[in-house]
Design an enzyme around this catalytic site. Structure first.
Site, PDB file in Angstrom:
ATOM      1  N   CYS A  95      56.199  43.873   9.546  1.00  0.00           N
ATOM      2  CA  CYS A  95      54.940  43.176   9.852  1.00  0.00           C
ATOM      3  C   CYS A  95      54.499  44.127  10.980  1.00  0.00           C
ATOM      4  O   CYS A  95      53.336  43.732  11.662  1.00  0.00           O
ATOM      5  CB  CYS A  95      55.077  41.742  10.181  1.00  0.00           C
ATOM      6  SG  CYS A  95      56.319  41.295  11.247  1.00  0.00           S
TER       7      CYS A  95
ATOM      8  N   GLU B 149      51.000  44.461   6.525  1.00  0.00           N
ATOM      9  CA  GLU B 149      52.459  44.646   6.148  1.00  0.00           C
ATOM     10  C   GLU B 149      52.805  45.953   5.444  1.00  0.00           C
ATOM     11  O   GLU B 149      52.087  46.653   4.892  1.00  0.00           O
ATOM     12  CB  GLU B 149      52.691  43.518   5.015  1.00  0.00           C
ATOM     13  CG  GLU B 149      54.104  42.931   4.921  1.00  0.00           C
ATOM     14  CD  GLU B 149      54.644  42.193   5.801  1.00  0.00           C
ATOM     15  OE1 GLU B 149      55.824  41.658   5.895  1.00  0.00           O
ATOM     16  OE2 GLU B 149      54.118  41.626   6.750  1.00  0.00           O
TER      17      GLU B 149
END
Length: 402
Positions: free
Chosen positions: A360, A395
Site C-alpha cells: 500500500c 496499491e
C-alpha cells in the site's frame, strides 16, 4: 491582517504572502507543486497546468506550504467534487480531478518511487481502476472528541488543521449501506457513549449487513471463497476490486516448476486460500496467533486440505515451512512501513523462485525491492490497482523472479 504564528520562519516568504504561480505536477501526497524562481511551493486542491493564487502559511528548509486562494486558469481535467466537504475534510485529495487523470497520476507516483528510491526505470503498468470510483469503501471509522458539552463533531481530520475534526454526516466514498446506517449510528453514539474521552465510530458492511461492533465475527466473499474474521481486524475494504487483485496475485505467483506457495503476513489467509487450487501446498505464516487461527478457520470453511497456517517468530519466519524455496513462490503483503531487514535477510536465505510483493506504499516497496534486486532477483512486472479512488493512495503489486 492575520497574526503571525510564534514559531513562523519568515524566510523566504512573510506569513500570508500571496503568490500567483503555475502548477507543474502532483506529489504522492496529492499536493500540487509550483515554483517561484526555483523555490518549491506546495498547495492542496490544485492541478497541473493551472494558474493559481496561493497564500503562504509555512516555510520549511527546502519548500513552502500554501493555501489555495483562487484558481485563475483551471485545468481541463478539473471536475466538480461530489462531496460538499471536499477541501475541508482531509480524507480525500483527488475529488476535483477526473478519474482518468487520477489513474494516470497514481501510475506516475509509483514510477517516481521506483526511480527515486530503487534507482529503477521500470515500466509501470497502467493502474487498474476500481469498478466503483465512489461508494466503494466497506469500512468507515469516523473519529470524535468529548468536551465539557459532550461529543462534538463525528468525522475526519480537517485539511491542514492538526487534530480538529469536520463533522461528516454522509461520505460519498463509503458504500450506500454504510451511509444509510451512519445517521442512526451517530445518534446511538451520542446517546450511549459513557467514556471520558473521545474515540472512533466503527461501521463495516459485510455479508451480514452493516455492523458497528469491531469484535463481531463477520463474513466476506472474495471470488469463490468465503472468509470470516473479527470486523475490526484488517481486511481490504474495497470489495469491488479485491477479487481482481486476489486473482492477479495468484496468477503472478504461479509458474513452471512452482508447486508451493508461502503467504507471508498472511492475516486471515486471503492469498493462500484464494490460490489453493493452483498449488500442491500453501503455507501461510503469521506472527499473530489470532490471525493464524482465523486463517485455519477460513481454510476449513472453504474445505481446503492443502492449506496450512503456522505462527512464525520474527527471527525464524520460514523455519517451519515444509519445503524449499526452489519450488516455491512467496507472497508478501506487509504493513505500510514495509519489510524489516531481518525479514528480507530470511527471504533471501529461503530463496523462493518467485516473489509477489503487494504494497500500500510504493515508496517502502521500492526500498525493499532494491535489496532483493541486489541479491539475485529481477523485476518482471509492476501492476498498480486503485483500491482507494478519490484519495492519494494506490496499491502496487510487483512480481520478481530469480
Amino acid at each position: 491582517m492575520s497574526e503571525t504564528p510564534k514559531n513562523f520562519n519568515p524566510e523566504p516568504y512573510a506569513y500570508h504572502n500571496e503568490l500567483t504561480l503555475q502548477v507543474e505536477g502532483l506529489t504522492n501526497l496529492g499536493l500540487g507543486v509550483a515554483r517561484d524562481e526555483g523555490w518549491v511551493v506546495l498547495a492542496p486542491y490544485v492541478l497541473p497546468g493551472e494558474t493559481v493564487r496561493l497564500r503562504i502559511y509555512r516555510n520549511h528548509k527546502n519548500y513552502s506550504l500554501a493555501d489555495l486562494m483562487e484558481i485563475l486558469e483551471p485545468s481541463p481535467e478539473r471536475v466538480n467534487p461530489m462531496c460538499p466537504l471536499f477541501g475541508t475534510c482531509g480524507g480525500c485529495q483527488y475529488q476535483h480531478l477526473s478519474y482518468k487523470s487520477q489513474l494516470a497520476w497514481k501510475r506516475q507516483h509509483v514510477a517516481d518511487a521506483f526511480s527515486r528510491l530503487a534507482k529503477l526505470n521500470t515500466e509501470i503498468q497502467p493502474v487498474r481502476p476500481s469498478p466503483k470510483p465512489y461508494g466503494y469503501r466497506s469500512k468507515l471509522t469516523p473519529h470524535f472528541q468529548k468536551g465539557p458539552d459532550g461529543i462534538g463533531p463525528i468525522g475526519f481530520l480537517k485539511q491542514g488543521r492538526g487534530r480538529a475534526l469536520v463533522d461528516v454526516e454522509h461520505c460519498p466514498i463509503a458504500t450506500d449501506a454504510i451511509n444509510q446506517r451512519l445517521p442512526e449510528a451517530r445518534e446511538e453514539l451520542r446517546r450511549s457513549w459513557k467514556g471520558k474521552r473521545g474515540g472512533t465510530l466503527f461501521l463495516r458492511e459485510v455479508i451480514e449487513g452493516v455492523v458497528t461492533d469491531p469484535e463481531e465475527i463477520v463474513s466476506e466473499r472474495v471470488g469463490s471463497r468465503t472468509y470470516q474474521f473479527k470486523a475490526g481486524e484488517f481486511f481490504q475494504n474495497n470489495p469491488f476490486l479485491l477479487p481482481e487483485i486476489a486473482n492477479y496475485v495468484c496468477e503472478e505467483a504461479s509458474g513452471v516448476g512452482i508447486r508451493h506457495l508461502v503467504d507471508a503476513y498472511c492475516g486471515s489467509g486471503l492469498f493462500a486460500v484464494s490460490a489453493s487450487e493452483r498449488f500442491e501446498q500453501c503455507v501461510g505464516v503469521e506472527i499473530s496467533a489470532s490471525s493464524a487461527s482465523w486463517a485455519r478457520a477460513n481454510a476449513a470453511i472453504n474445505r481446503l486440505e492443502n492449506c496450512e497456517f503456522i505462527v512464525g517468530s520474527a527471527s525464524e519466519v520460514f523455519a517451519d515451512v515444509p519445503f524449499s524455496g526452489g519450488t516455491a513462490a512467496l507472497v508478501i503483503d506487509p504493513p505500510r512501513k514495509g519489510c524489516d531487514g531481518d525479514f528480507l535477510d530470511q527471504t533471501i536465505a529461503f530463496s523462493p523462485s518467485r516473489i509477489v510483493y503487494v504494497s500500500c506504499d510504493p515508496a517502502t516497496q521500492a526500498r525493499d525491492i532494491e535489496i532483493l534486486l541486489s541479491n539475485g532477483y529481477q523485476i518482471e512486472k509492476v501492476q498498480p490497482f486503485d483500491l482507494f479512488p478519490q484519495t492519494r493512495h494506490v496499491e502496487s503489486v510487483a512480481t520478481l523472479s530469480r
